[in-house]
Motif scaffolding. Structure first.
Motif, PDB file in Angstrom:
ATOM      1  N   HIS A 192       0.838  -1.199   0.000  1.00 13.39           N
ATOM      2  CA  HIS A 192       0.000   0.000   0.000  1.00 13.39           C
ATOM      3  C   HIS A 192       0.878   1.257   0.000  1.00 13.39           C
ATOM      4  CE1 HIS A 192      -3.184  -2.609   2.277  1.00 13.39           C
ATOM      5  NE2 HIS A 192      -3.145  -2.881   0.980  1.00 13.39           N
ATOM      6  N   ALA A 193       1.879   1.272   0.882  1.00 11.85           N
ATOM      7  CA  ALA A 193       2.782   2.431   0.950  1.00 11.85           C
ATOM      8  C   ALA A 193       3.542   2.605  -0.357  1.00 11.85           C
ATOM      9  CB  ALA A 193       3.756   2.257   2.111  1.00 11.85           C
ATOM     10  N   GLN A 194       4.009   1.509  -0.939  1.00  6.48           N
ATOM     11  CA  GLN A 194       4.767   1.577  -2.188  1.00  6.48           C
ATOM     12  C   GLN A 194       3.884   2.060  -3.340  1.00  6.48           C
ATOM     13  OE1 GLN A 194       6.187  -2.445  -2.366  1.00  6.48           O
ATOM     14  NE2 GLN A 194       7.746  -2.117  -0.791  1.00  6.48           N
ATOM     15  N   THR A 195       2.629   1.615  -3.351  1.00  6.28           N
ATOM     16  CA  THR A 195       1.712   2.059  -4.405  1.00  6.28           C
ATOM     17  C   THR A 195       1.441   3.551  -4.281  1.00  6.28           C
ATOM     18  OG1 THR A 195       0.665  -0.115  -4.572  1.00  6.28           O
ATOM     19  CG2 THR A 195      -0.609   1.777  -5.368  1.00  6.28           C
ATOM     20  N   TYR A 196       1.170   4.016  -3.063  1.00 10.38           N
ATOM     21  CA  TYR A 196       0.945   5.453  -2.907  1.00 10.38           C
ATOM     22  C   TYR A 196       2.197   6.252  -3.261  1.00 10.38           C
ATOM     23  CZ  TYR A 196       0.205  10.074  -1.162  1.00 10.38           C
ATOM     24  OH  TYR A 196       0.144  11.445  -1.078  1.00 10.38           O
ATOM     25  N   ALA A 197       3.363   5.736  -2.902  1.00 13.17           N
ATOM     26  CA  ALA A 197       4.602   6.435  -3.253  1.00 13.17           C
ATOM     27  C   ALA A 197       4.727   6.582  -4.766  1.00 13.17           C
ATOM     28  CB  ALA A 197       5.812   5.687  -2.691  1.00 13.17           C
ATOM     29  N   GLY A 198       4.365   5.542  -5.511  1.00 14.61           N
ATOM     30  CA  GLY A 198       4.400   5.621  -6.966  1.00 14.61           C
ATOM     31  C   GLY A 198       3.388   6.615  -7.516  1.00 14.61           C
ATOM     32  N   ILE A 199       2.170   6.585  -6.965  1.00 12.31           N
ATOM     33  CA  ILE A 199       1.143   7.540  -7.399  1.00 12.31           C
ATOM     34  C   ILE A 199       1.610   8.969  -7.125  1.00 12.31           C
ATOM     35  CG2 ILE A 199      -1.204   8.369  -6.943  1.00 12.31           C
ATOM     36  CD1 ILE A 199      -1.952   5.451  -6.278  1.00 12.31           C
ATOM     37  N   ALA A 200       2.133   9.189  -5.918  1.00 10.76           N
ATOM     38  CA  ALA A 200       2.598  10.524  -5.556  1.00 10.76           C
ATOM     39  C   ALA A 200       3.729  10.977  -6.472  1.00 10.76           C
ATOM     40  CB  ALA A 200       3.056  10.533  -4.092  1.00 10.76           C
ATOM     41  N   GLN A 201       4.619  10.055  -6.814  1.00  5.88           N
ATOM     42  CA  GLN A 201       5.706  10.388  -7.733  1.00  5.88           C
ATOM     43  C   GLN A 201       5.162  10.804  -9.090  1.00  5.88           C
ATOM     44  OE1 GLN A 201       8.668   7.261  -8.255  1.00  5.88           O
ATOM     45  NE2 GLN A 201       9.179   8.008 -10.307  1.00  5.88           N
TER      46      GLN A 201
END
Length: 222
Positions: free
Chosen positions: A55-64
């Motif tokens: 979940h954290a990694q997915t949000y990090a990608g979206i935010a990027q």
């Protein structure tokens, strides 16, 4: 009305020793979704995620991809059920990691059977809450969104909580909720409209950000 965007995590590491990590493709899916949000002028008032690594990694990608810097609210009730525990509850003998079409079919047949029994209160897999408690964790996040926000909200979770949220607002039987769960693709977006009193389904399982022939190989389910 506000709008809640429920995003399933990008492709994780199915069959590996630690499923709870995005694959290289899962990271690309997440960044691409963020780029799509930015291209459509999406601006979120808040972000909620489960506490799992994917979940954290997915949000990090979206935010990027979107150029976002919102700090997410971590919500443990948005964490996925333990698939291995569900299967072990009805098939105690160890299973080899699924590597063939036959082993994949067995894995998901056992998962469906175990989920059906868990959701109907027949069994509680080791280390997991009852299904009623699992639903309460999901609906607590929905209630929070309705009470605290009026604009667009991003929620990053997994197939189980997202299908449970849908089952809750649509009033589906457990078997139908399981069908929805198995259909949700990696990085897919489901949209709810919300008022202070209720949520309404607007769209389900969209991959508009992966439209186009060049992204066809990026469409995954696990």
């Amino acid at each position: 009305m506000g709008k809640l965007y429920l995003v399933r995590h990008g492709q994780a590491s199915f069959g590996a020793a630690d499923y709870d990590n995005l694959s290289e493709l899962g990271h690309k899916q997440s960044v691409r979704l963020g780029e799509y949000f930015a291209s459509k002028g999406r601006r979120f008032d808040a972000v909620l995620t489960g506490t799992l690594k994917r979940h954290a990694q997915t949000y990090a990608g979206i935010a990027q991809g979107a150029g976002m810097d919102l700090q997410p609210t971590l919500w443990p009730g948005l964490n996925e059920y333990e698939a291995d525990a569900v299967i072990a509850a009805i098939h105690p003998a160890p299973l080899e990691p699924p590597t063939t079409p036959e082993s994949y079919k067995l894995h998901f047949r056992l998962l469906r059977d175990g989920l059906t029994q868990w959701m109907n209160g027949v069994l509680t897999p080791k280390g997991m809450p009852t299904y009623d408690a699992f639903v309460a964790g999901v609906t607590s996040a929905l209630d929070h969104v309705r009470k605290q926000h009026t604009g667009d909200v991003l929620l990053v979770s997994s197939g189980g909580p997202i299908s449970t949220a849908m089952g809750h607002i649509l009033g589906t039987l457990p078997e139908k909720t399981i069908e929805l769960n198995m259909q949700i693709r990696n990085s897919a977006v489901t949209e709810f409209l919300f008022t202070p009193k209720r949520h309404l389904l607007l769209s389900f399982n969209s991959l508009a950000h992966l439209d186009g022939a060049e992204y066809a190989p990026w469409i995954t389910y696990s």
